[in-house]
Scaffold this motif. Structure first.
Motif, short mmCIF file in Angstrom:
data_model
loop_
_atom_site.label_atom_id
_atom_site.label_comp_id
_atom_site.label_asym_id
_atom_site.label_seq_id
_atom_site.Cartn_x
_atom_site.Cartn_y
_atom_site.Cartn_z
N LEU A 262 9.60 1.08 6.17
CA LEU A 262 9.65 2.46 5.59
C LEU A 262 8.21 2.70 4.60
O LEU A 262 7.33 3.62 4.71
CB LEU A 262 10.89 3.17 4.71
CG LEU A 262 12.06 3.09 5.58
CD1 LEU A 262 13.16 3.26 4.64
CD2 LEU A 262 11.91 4.13 6.68
N LEU A 263 8.15 1.78 3.63
CA LEU A 263 6.93 1.69 2.85
C LEU A 263 5.87 1.67 3.74
O LEU A 263 4.71 2.50 3.50
CB LEU A 263 6.93 0.80 1.98
CG LEU A 263 8.01 0.83 0.69
CD1 LEU A 263 8.18 -0.45 -0.17
CD2 LEU A 263 7.87 2.05 -0.17
N ALA A 264 5.52 0.98 4.78
CA ALA A 264 4.67 0.60 5.76
C ALA A 264 4.35 1.84 6.36
O ALA A 264 3.05 2.37 6.56
CB ALA A 264 4.66 -0.53 6.58
N VAL B 120 0.80 -1.27 0.13
CA VAL B 120 0.05 -0.29 -0.04
C VAL B 120 0.78 1.24 0.04
O VAL B 120 0.74 2.17 -0.78
CB VAL B 120 -0.77 0.06 1.27
CG1 VAL B 120 -1.68 1.44 1.40
CG2 VAL B 120 -1.84 -1.20 1.16
N GLY B 121 2.03 1.39 0.64
CA GLY B 121 2.78 2.34 0.93
C GLY B 121 3.45 2.52 -0.21
O GLY B 121 3.67 3.81 -1.02
N LEU B 122 3.78 1.55 -1.22
CA LEU B 122 4.37 1.73 -2.52
C LEU B 122 3.36 2.40 -3.56
O LEU B 122 3.57 3.17 -4.40
CB LEU B 122 4.88 0.44 -3.13
CG LEU B 122 5.35 0.37 -4.47
CD1 LEU B 122 6.50 1.47 -4.69
CD2 LEU B 122 5.75 -0.90 -4.91
N VAL B 123 2.08 1.86 -3.37
CA VAL B 123 1.05 2.39 -4.33
C VAL B 123 0.68 3.82 -3.98
O VAL B 123 0.65 4.56 -4.93
CB VAL B 123 -0.32 1.47 -4.00
CG1 VAL B 123 -1.44 2.33 -4.79
CG2 VAL B 123 -0.27 -0.01 -4.74
N VAL B 124 0.56 4.23 -2.83
CA VAL B 124 0.30 5.60 -2.37
C VAL B 124 1.59 6.66 -2.88
O VAL B 124 1.50 7.95 -2.99
CB VAL B 124 -0.02 5.87 -1.15
CG1 VAL B 124 -1.41 4.98 -0.90
CG2 VAL B 124 1.06 5.48 -0.10
#
Length: 692
Positions: free
Chosen positions: A499-501, A416-420
């Motif tokens: 970090l992505l999370a 999700v963090g990568l998507v946003v």
């Protein structure tokens, strides 16, 4: 968007995303500076926008309203209410610390440590109950803290000792000695004992990992909230908590993963073409790298991967000369800081003590990896907390070298963090590092469920490896052959995933706050580790057993039965698996031990033990073929072996034999070599030479 540390008002407000690590954040107090530049004081002649094209100017502030004087006889006006004066009880330096950036960081660190204690409970109870997990790893960590304090106190070389594997001695250049932590924990070791140092550092390490990751996250994430949770995702993950329980050197080394990446990012920012000034940051990066090598060699490999991933793309530019000079300065500082460790490793390599059996490590390449898709599965921690319905999608592999999964919640939040954050190039770089770590952690074969696949198989030292698995080629890089535990690369992947999370938490807080609570509750169920149920505990001291040994100041050698000299990379004919209490007791009575457990056992050291007549006869009594023992010693009769063994007892000054597990053959051998029963205590039997 607030800079590192989150000082100043509005530190939790969402900010604009940036494409580069070097552009994230702003100087401390930036929000205040922007506010101070919007209009100034009342008497500054501030411009006020009115209708289009016109500006009204206020040249003076309005007059203050006049207050009528009190009437005669009227009661005097009461003074304005004052705020409680409790702050005045705190000295001025204390108030500055409590309300300033340092106080906020200390408070956050304390919170991280507290949560780390909670999710690794009952590990903290070991400190006050005086016990350790009953493993040889725990025993050797305790001995390591004692030995470092002893070596520093007596100004001796800590990378060589005769206190174990006596009297031959052994080099410790490739051993998990943790010299940096051993020196830092010296006050605790000298005041409360090495077991206290080991337990205390194990308890603190999850919180330290959290805080180190938080510092890094503040350079990339726009809000304080995301950075706080990113730190928690890293330090409280099950794989990190497991290592804090059982493999402290790797957990302590993992603290330097975010610290090194933070230092590399700050070096990029300082030497990125904005006027130079990179010297200080290069020194800091070098100090972090050197400290990492002084902690653990395998962890240093992971730290070096992170730093290279951050700096190599940055070096490819028109300003490469300045940037290369900055990187070279950091490398020089790291070599200088870690020079004692490097010298010890070089000395052990030159003596042949760094060689490892290729066939043994090739087998480890196959069996040490994680499983797919279990590497992204639910942590078994959630199943142990009672959520048995999650077992089909949880990690079900072995837990001999860690909980080799990122956890399902962390994996989903990272996606999700990568998507946003898809517009940010650095987000894709983090995702690439995460997936590359996951691929390496699978090992040299592909394990899916109960099936093992070896696509494009090749044979290496008699072991079939897959030619398409990245780890097969990783270990063939010069110097990497000794990195035999593929699953440990899971620890590397947790950092970018965290970090992505954190970016996902930021987005949820702004866009779908109602989902944030159940997501974080699910993450909490996967956090931490409470110990392996099959691992027993042992006391940190056995005074009844050890009191007579401590009273003997002769420095004679103590032999523990079962007897063996063992290493992290197993060698043939190492002898018996001696009890873990052996090296713990050595820290209390000060006697050199014949046994020893080392991360890297040199074959030459093992052969010197096997050629010793007394040790060879003892190994024979424990089950090794008598003919092999006699051929190794050059004594071709059992009578000659016994005679040489009795002479070795006197020559080496073996004063004590502690029998932890009784065997008729061993007891008969001790009697034939001149030992008699002395006393029994704490479940062990103690023998001494009959002449004493």
């Amino acid at each position: 968007m607030q800079g590192a540390g989150g000082q100043g008002p509005g530190s939790d407000a969402p900010g604009g995303a940036t494409d580069e690590w070097g552009e994230a954040g702003e100087p401390e107090g930036g929000a205040l500076a922007r506010e101070g530049g919007r209009g100034g004081g009342w008497g500054s002649g501030a411009g006020v926008r009115g209708s289009p094209g016109r500006t009204a100017t206020i040249s003076a502030k309005p007059p203050a309203p006049r207050t009528a004087p009190p009437r005669p006889g009227a009661p005097a006006a009461s003074p304005p209410a004052r705020r409680p004066g409790w702050r005045r009880l705190i000295p001025a330096p204390g108030r500055a610390l409590a309300t300033g950036p340092a106080g906020r960081h200390l408070a956050l660190l304390a919170c991280y440590v507290t949560v780390g204690i909670a999710v690794t409970w009952p590990r903290a109870t070991y400190l006050v109950e005086g016990k350790l997990q009953a493993t040889r790893d725990a025993g050797v960590y305790v001995w390591d803290f004692w030995w470092m304090a002893h070596a520093v106190e007596h100004l001796t070389n800590p990378w060589y000792t005769r206190s174990i594997v006596a009297p031959a001695g052994v080099q410790l250049g490739y051993h998990a000695l943790m010299p940096l932590e051993g020196v830092l924990m010296m006050p605790v070791t000298l005041l409360f004992g090495p077991s206290a140092s080991y337990n205390l550092l194990s308890i603190l390490t999850p919180g330290l990992m959290c805080y180190a990751a938080y510092r890094l996250a503040r350079l990339w994430l726009p809000t304080q909230t995301g950075a706080v949770f990113a730190g928690a995702f890293f330090g409280l993950s099950s794989v990190m908590a497991w290592h804090a329980w059982y493999q402290l050197n790797l957990a302590a080394g993992a603290v330097f993963l975010p610290l090194a990446l933070e230092a590399a990012v700050r070096l990029r920012r300082s030497a990125g073409g904005r006027g130079g000034g990179w010297g200080r940051q290069a020194v800091i990066l070098g100090l972090v790298l050197g400290a990492s090598l002084l902690t653990d060699q395998e962890s240093f490999v992971l730290v070096l991967i992170v730093v290279l991933a951050a700096l190599v793309p940055w070096l490819v530019s028109r300003a490469w000369r300045t940037r290369a000079l900055a990187a070279a300065a950091a490398a020089a500082v790291s070599v200088l800081v870690a020079s004692p460790q490097i010298a010890a490793m070089v000395a052990q390599t030159r003596s042949g003590g760094a060689t490892i059996p290729a066939g043994t490590v090739a087998t480890d390449y196959v069996y040490s990896g994680s499983e797919f898709p279990n590497v992204f599965g639910v942590s078994p921690r959630a199943v142990r907390l009672g959520l048995a319905w999650l077992k089909p999608i949880s990690y079900r592999g072995p837990i001999l070298d860690g909980v080799l999964t990122f956890g399902l919640v962390l994996s989903v939040l990272a996606v999700v963090g990568l998507v946003v954050s898809w517009r940010r190039r650095s987000a894709w770089q983090l995702a690439a590092l995460w997936l590359a770590s996951a691929a390496l952690a699978l090992g040299s074969v592909l394990k899916i469920g109960t099936h093992t696949y070896t696509p494009f198989a090749q044979t290496w030292h008699g072991v079939r490896l897959s030619g398409v698995m990245p780890f097969t080629w990783f270990v063939q890089i010069p110097g990497m052959a000794g990195f035999r535990e593929a699953g440990r690369l899971t620890m590397l992947g947790v950092l970018p995933a965290a970090l992505l999370a954190g970016a996902a938490v930021d987005w949820l807080r702004r866009r779908a706050a109602v989902l944030l609570i159940p997501v974080l509750v699910a993450a909490a169920l996967e956090a931490g580790w409470a110990g392996n149920l099959a691992v027993a505990t042992m006391p940190t001291a056995l005074p009844a057993l050890d009191r007579p040994l401590a009273a003997d100041h002769s420095g004679s050698i103590v032999v523990d039965v079962p007897f063996g000299v063992r290493g992290g990379v197993p060698l043939t004919r190492e002898g018996g698996a001696f009890d873990p209490e052996a090296q713990v007791l050595a820290t209390a009575d000060g006697h050199p031990r014949a046994v020893g457990y080392l991360s890297r056992l040199p074959e030459g050291t093992l052969m010197s033990v096997r050629r010793n007549a007394f040790y060879a006869g003892l190994m024979s009594a424990q089950g090794q073929p008598r003919g092999l023992v006699e051929s190794v010693t050059g004594l071709h009769s059992y009578t000659a072996l016994l005679a040489a063994a009795r002479a070795d007892v006197r020559r080496m000054d073996i004063g004590w034999v502690i029998v932890w597990q009784r065997s008729p053959d061993v007891l008969a051998y001790l009697a034939r070599t001149g030992f008699r029963f002395d006393y029994a205590a704490d479940g062990a039997w103690v023998y001494r030479p009959a002449a004493r």
